[in-house]
Write an enzyme that holds these catalytic residues in place. Structure first.
Site, mmCIF file in Angstrom:
data_model
loop_
_atom_site.group_PDB
_atom_site.id
_atom_site.type_symbol
_atom_site.label_atom_id
_atom_site.label_comp_id
_atom_site.label_asym_id
_atom_site.label_seq_id
_atom_site.Cartn_x
_atom_site.Cartn_y
_atom_site.Cartn_z
ATOM 1 N N TYR A 209 -3.479 14.762 -0.488
ATOM 2 C CA TYR A 209 -4.263 14.614 -1.703
ATOM 3 C C TYR A 209 -3.349 14.275 -2.886
ATOM 4 O O TYR A 209 -2.137 14.147 -2.725
ATOM 5 C CB TYR A 209 -5.086 15.879 -1.951
ATOM 6 C CG TYR A 209 -6.162 16.104 -0.903
ATOM 7 C CD1 TYR A 209 -7.154 15.152 -0.697
ATOM 8 C CD2 TYR A 209 -6.175 17.257 -0.116
ATOM 9 C CE1 TYR A 209 -8.141 15.351 0.258
ATOM 10 C CE2 TYR A 209 -7.157 17.456 0.847
ATOM 11 C CZ TYR A 209 -8.137 16.494 1.030
ATOM 12 O OH TYR A 209 -9.111 16.680 1.988
ATOM 13 N N ARG A 257 -0.492 25.317 -2.636
ATOM 14 C CA ARG A 257 -0.578 24.955 -1.218
ATOM 15 C C ARG A 257 0.184 23.648 -1.038
ATOM 16 O O ARG A 257 -0.165 22.635 -1.638
ATOM 17 C CB ARG A 257 -2.025 24.790 -0.769
ATOM 18 C CG ARG A 257 -2.140 24.645 0.745
ATOM 19 C CD ARG A 257 -3.564 24.601 1.238
ATOM 20 N NE ARG A 257 -3.644 25.084 2.615
ATOM 21 C CZ ARG A 257 -4.748 25.030 3.363
ATOM 22 N NH1 ARG A 257 -5.867 24.538 2.863
ATOM 23 N NH2 ARG A 257 -4.733 25.490 4.596
ATOM 24 N N GLY A 360 -8.807 29.716 8.533
ATOM 25 C CA GLY A 360 -9.803 28.736 8.126
ATOM 26 C C GLY A 360 -10.938 28.703 9.121
ATOM 27 O O GLY A 360 -11.915 29.442 9.038
ATOM 28 N N CYS A 384 -12.416 30.680 17.464
ATOM 29 C CA CYS A 384 -12.502 29.237 17.233
ATOM 30 C C CYS A 384 -11.782 28.510 18.357
ATOM 31 O O CYS A 384 -10.647 28.843 18.704
ATOM 32 C CB CYS A 384 -11.869 28.896 15.892
ATOM 33 S SG CYS A 384 -11.518 27.130 15.670
ATOM 34 N N CYS A 387 -12.441 22.714 18.325
ATOM 35 C CA CYS A 387 -13.157 21.531 18.808
ATOM 36 C C CYS A 387 -13.322 20.462 17.739
ATOM 37 O O CYS A 387 -13.705 19.326 18.040
ATOM 38 C CB CYS A 387 -14.516 21.929 19.363
ATOM 39 S SG CYS A 387 -15.680 22.561 18.121
ATOM 40 N N CYS A 390 -16.548 21.123 13.117
ATOM 41 C CA CYS A 390 -16.750 21.454 11.696
ATOM 42 C C CYS A 390 -16.311 20.300 10.804
ATOM 43 O O CYS A 390 -17.037 19.885 9.884
ATOM 44 C CB CYS A 390 -16.001 22.730 11.337
ATOM 45 S SG CYS A 390 -14.255 22.743 11.788
ATOM 46 N N CYS A 406 -20.610 24.507 12.751
ATOM 47 C CA CYS A 406 -19.652 25.101 13.682
ATOM 48 C C CYS A 406 -20.277 25.154 15.070
ATOM 49 O O CYS A 406 -21.400 25.647 15.229
ATOM 50 C CB CYS A 406 -19.264 26.508 13.230
ATOM 51 S SG CYS A 406 -18.198 27.397 14.397
ATOM 52 N N ALA A 438 -25.496 27.335 26.100
ATOM 53 C CA ALA A 438 -26.876 27.346 25.605
ATOM 54 C C ALA A 438 -27.607 28.605 26.059
ATOM 55 O O ALA A 438 -28.222 29.312 25.256
ATOM 56 C CB ALA A 438 -27.611 26.093 26.076
#
Length: 692
Positions: A209, A257, A360, A384, A387, A390, A406, A438
């Site tokens: 950034y 950061r 995070g 988490c 994957c 998100c 998520c 599922a």
């Protein structure tokens, strides 16, 4: 294990944090156009505060509406009218003993250029045009086409430089006056935070950034006092820090950061940008400047997999960066470091790698990660699996005023409704057929509502199709999704009957109140192509479940979706020569770029050949016959075996049969429509709360 260090207090500046767990900033799109906190955003963060987090740093908060707005739905401290709503938000977080810092941000060249000017205009339009958000959604596709043709405004950067990966936007250099203006906007934004009672601010000098663009010689080619030497490249950041100190007071906490290594060498571009040695020097300067903490990160969007890792990366792989900084600075060090368990977090604190554990994505998957650890229940944490659903959904939804999702936690963004699920099950029986993600998600949700749930599983294990997805190299973490769901279902009292092939008659005799069919899918084997029934032809399922094994073979893998690519990688590591055949013009059409960025170099290193724009016409005992899509030219590739990876079809015959004889029958996951883990958990959760 008590996790004594993890749950000990520590200060950042004059602010004491009750434990070492920090929710690191992730933009998920829960805000609104004017940048004021919404009910959804407040609920989302408050749930993590209730969950025991010591410090929350919300996602990117803009200081500039024109060139600095990264989504339509982020927080903003660009105007005084946002101070009061921000204070109300902060007060709610504080009621749970959690502190809150705001991350001040400008995207620079990393912005989607469609948003330059658009968000500021939309803020005004939204005040006066009825149903403006709906209108905007209709107009966005036109804007995307204009963006693709460079018919929109340019992003700003320290200097004209190469386009950023993913955003791929036009870039123009900031004028000297423009630099000074943005410095002031950062300072004014921090002052508004202080007025709102925010405990401190974090300056986002990472991930490519704007502030990092000033730090990097790859994006900063200026010849004035803001470019050239390290001292000059740091001037932009240091002037922001000094301005905040002057306006907010010397004791107002500031975290920076910072990317300490742009990681270009890891994608085969050594010497580009800056590496760890220079990143450490930056940290020394910032420590000497008196910042209250450093939040150590790595990479930029050009090297995105080295800060937002896919599933194949090892836990804690980049902790050496934070450790190197901690050795040379006196201020506290925060870092994410791909931490997934309390044991790993405690170990890295004890080793002196860092002072605070930044979480995070783990807090997207489980907002109560901290409390579960503190209560000695680490086995209850939903981990988490990296994957990237998100981030992918956030990027795709940013244009249309929707939020990220998520795959592990379908309640994300629905915290208030999820906390008030009706307890109306009254111990009525629901039969769930299939113990994949599922089926397990549906069972867990229904158990929370007070239903009695019995799962019928044909295998002697849970997991469904994920038990195949976890077999390629470095995919073990994906197993967590079914391991953690199984733990939760069993603790809630659900029963899983293994080695049970469900039939309509069996279920009818059980007299259930409702039935959920989660029977998954099976590979497509097109009989229209000659030779698919030959003994040398198998599906990816047979390779991944181990029922067939190859070594030293010449194999054609038909289809370059992620399953085909990952199966090819597995086969190549087992000593086979692989040729991938793809009918589309590109490899893995429709697959999120981070996944292909991860797998393609590995395939190349194994010598895997990829033929795009080639259609499979015929299979023989010793070859595949192909046709070039554009020219019609016939191509023969000699192979001993063929692996089909050309799709999956739903298995829902039981659902169709039950619908004729049973009330309240529902279909979820791949049995409903083929998708990924996120589709499975979402359809299951929605069915369990809305239809039953």
């Amino acid at each position: 294990m008590g996790y004594d260090m993890l749950f000990s207090p520590m200060k950042i500046g004059n602010v004491e944090i009750k434990n070492r767990i920090v929710m690191s900033p992730m933009e998920m799109g829960f805000g609104q156009m004017d940048g004021k906190p919404t009910e959804m955003l407040t609920d989302y963060y408050e749930e993590r505060a209730k969950g025991g987090v010591g410090l929350i740093i919300p996602g990117i908060t803009r200081v500039n509406d024109f060139s600095g707005a990264s989504t339509f739905c982020q927080l903003s401290v660009s105007r005084d009218s946002n101070i009061k709503p921000l204070k109300d938000f902060v007060d709610k977080i504080h009621t749970h003993g959690t502190k809150l810092f705001i991350q001040l941000h400008h995207p620079g060249r990393q912005n989607v250029d469609l948003l330059v000017g658009t968000v500021k205009l939309s803020i005004a339009c939204n005040k006066f045009i009825p149903h403006y958000p709906s209108l905007l959604k209709k107009v966005v596709p036109i804007g995307v086409k204009m963006m693709e043709k460079d018919l929109v405004l340019s992003d700003v950067a320290p200097s004209k430089c190469e386009r950023s990966y993913i955003a791929n936007a036009k870039v123009k250099a900031l004028s000297h006056r423009g630099v000074k203006k943005i410095i002031k906007q950062f300072i004014d934004g921090a002052y508004r935070c202080k007025q709102a009672g925010v405990d401190g601010v974090e300056l986002h000098a990472s991930h490519g950034y704007l502030i990092q663009q000033f730090l990097s010689p790859n994006t900063n080619h200026r010849t004035d006092e803001y470019g050239g030497s390290l001292e000059n490249r740091m001037r932009f950041l240091l002037e922001i820090i000094r301005g905040i100190r002057e306006k907010c007071g010397a004791d107002y906490p500031i975290i920076v950061r910072i990317t300490v290594d742009e990681c270009y060498d890891k994608i085969g571009q050594p010497g580009k940008g800056y590496g760890l040695d220079e990143g450490i020097e930056m940290c020394k300067i910032l420590d000497k400047e008196g910042v209250d903490a450093l939040d150590i990160s790595s990479a930029c969007y050009d090297t995105i997999n080295y800060w937002l890792e896919p599933v194949t990366f090892d836990l804690g792989w980049r902790k050496y960066m934070a450790e190197a900084v901690k050795k040379v600075v006196s201020c506290p060090v925060l870092a994410a470091n791909l931490i997934r368990t309390p044991e790993q977090a405690e170990a890295q604190l004890e080793e002196g790698v860092q002072d605070f554990i930044s979480l995070g994505r783990p807090l997207l998957a489980d907002p109560h990660w901290a409390n579960k650890a503190a209560e000695g229940r680490p086995e209850d944490i939903k981990r988490c699996i990296c994957c990237l659903n998100c981030f992918e959904t956030m990027e795709k939804n940013a244009y249309i005023l929707e939020h990220g999702e998520c795959a592990i936690n379908p309640t994300l963004g629905r915290e208030r409704a999820n906390n008030s699920l009706p307890k109306d099950g009254e111990n009525r029986l629901v039969v769930v057929v299939g113990a994949g993600p599922a089926g397990l998600t549906a069972a867990e949700t229904l158990l929370r509502r007070g239903f009695k749930v019995q799962i019928l599983e044909k295998n002697d294990y849970v997991g469904g199709q994920v038990q195949l997805a976890n077999k390629p190299p470095k995919k073990e973490k994906i197993s967590w999704v079914f391991e953690d769901l199984k733990t939760s279902v069993e603790k809630l009292g659900g029963e899983i009957k293994y080695n049970t092939t469900a039939t309509a008659e069996m279920i009818k005799n059980m007299k259930p109140y409702a039935v959920i069919v989660a029977t998954g899918g099976v590979p497509v084997v097109p009989r229209s192509i000659e030779g698919t029934n030959l003994p040398n032809v198998v599906t990816v399922t047979e390779v991944l479940n181990g029922s067939v094994q190859f070594e030293g073979k010449d194999i054609a893998v038909i289809g370059s979706g992620m399953t085909g690519l990952e199966t090819s990688h597995l086969l190549a590591t087992q000593g086979n020569n692989i040729t991938i055949v793809e009918m589309a013009d590109t490899v893995a059409p429709g697959v999120w770029c981070q996944h292909t960025d991860d797998i393609l170099p590995k395939l190349d290193a194994e010598g895997v050949k990829i033929l795009t724009s080639h259609k499979l016409v015929r299979i023989t005992e010793d070859s595949v016959e192909l046709e070039e899509v554009k020219t019609g030219k016939k191509v023969v590739v000699e192979v001993s075996n063929v692996v089909l990876s050309i799709g999956v079809r739903p298995v829902n015959d039981l659902y169709k049969e039950l619908k004729e004889i049973q009330n309240n029958v529902y279909c979820v996951g791949d049995a409903l429509h083929i998708g990924r883990i996120a589709n499975a958990t979402k359809t299951a959760y929605d069915t369990a709360i809305k239809l039953i």
